[in-house]
Write a protein that holds these residues in place. Sequence first.
Motif, mmCIF file in Angstrom:
data_model
loop_
_atom_site.group_PDB
_atom_site.id
_atom_site.type_symbol
_atom_site.label_atom_id
_atom_site.label_comp_id
_atom_site.label_asym_id
_atom_site.label_seq_id
_atom_site.Cartn_x
_atom_site.Cartn_y
_atom_site.Cartn_z
ATOM 1 N N CYS A 149 42.076 26.496 34.903
ATOM 2 C CA CYS A 149 41.190 25.319 34.583
ATOM 3 C C CYS A 149 40.392 26.076 33.915
ATOM 4 O O CYS A 149 40.062 27.223 33.350
ATOM 5 N N TRP A 159 41.687 29.623 38.156
ATOM 6 C CA TRP A 159 40.730 29.372 36.335
ATOM 7 C C TRP A 159 42.166 30.279 35.942
ATOM 8 O O TRP A 159 42.855 29.386 34.816
ATOM 9 N N GLU A 215 42.332 22.929 37.547
ATOM 10 C CA GLU A 215 42.808 21.535 37.432
ATOM 11 C C GLU A 215 44.099 20.933 37.179
ATOM 12 O O GLU A 215 44.920 21.538 36.142
ATOM 13 N N HIS A 222 44.710 18.936 33.797
ATOM 14 C CA HIS A 222 44.667 20.288 32.419
ATOM 15 C C HIS A 222 45.786 20.171 31.536
ATOM 16 O O HIS A 222 46.845 19.913 32.204
ATOM 17 N N THR A 280 39.666 16.539 40.421
ATOM 18 C CA THR A 280 39.263 16.637 38.836
ATOM 19 C C THR A 280 37.913 16.800 38.133
ATOM 20 O O THR A 280 37.535 16.458 38.698
#
Length: 174
Positions: A26, A39, A73, A76, A103
Amino acid sequence: MNYADIRPIDVANGPGIRVSLFVSGCTHACPECFNPEAWDFQYGAPFGPEQVDQILTALGKSYVRGLSLLGGEPFHPNNQKTVLELVKQVRQQYPQKDIWCYTGYLFEDLAAGKVGDYGRALLEQLDVLVDGPFVIAQKNLSLRFRGSSNQRILEVQPSLERGEPVLWDEASVE
């Protein structure tokens, strides 16, 4: 794509009992994110056929209402193709199950095809989208299925048909 976790039973990320996939990667970097370790696109383990089978098997339980996609995410661009392939398999095998996705992107940008090569195609496969970044200044613990008041819970198919966001009606849930 890597994934952070698969929960075969989850009651926090959508109505009813759900199977949840937490993807890795993310770039939103929302302050005080509940899952900052995800992330990193290299976090967790590679997502492959074994994980697809695990999700499909868990969804086969009669008491499971559907699949929730979180992150990291899912939208992404690095994750879209793999998530889309999974969602298509879920749709084929379990058309009666609903699919939710969380999201940090906005519905309008996804619908306009502004996020990655497969963003619009992925959006078209979903039932419910929880959109928008987590904003700590708008954090509200009393909200159901979202963390901050800027985030919307949208019914995807009516939103696409109308060309504008249609809020999910919690009252319509059994």
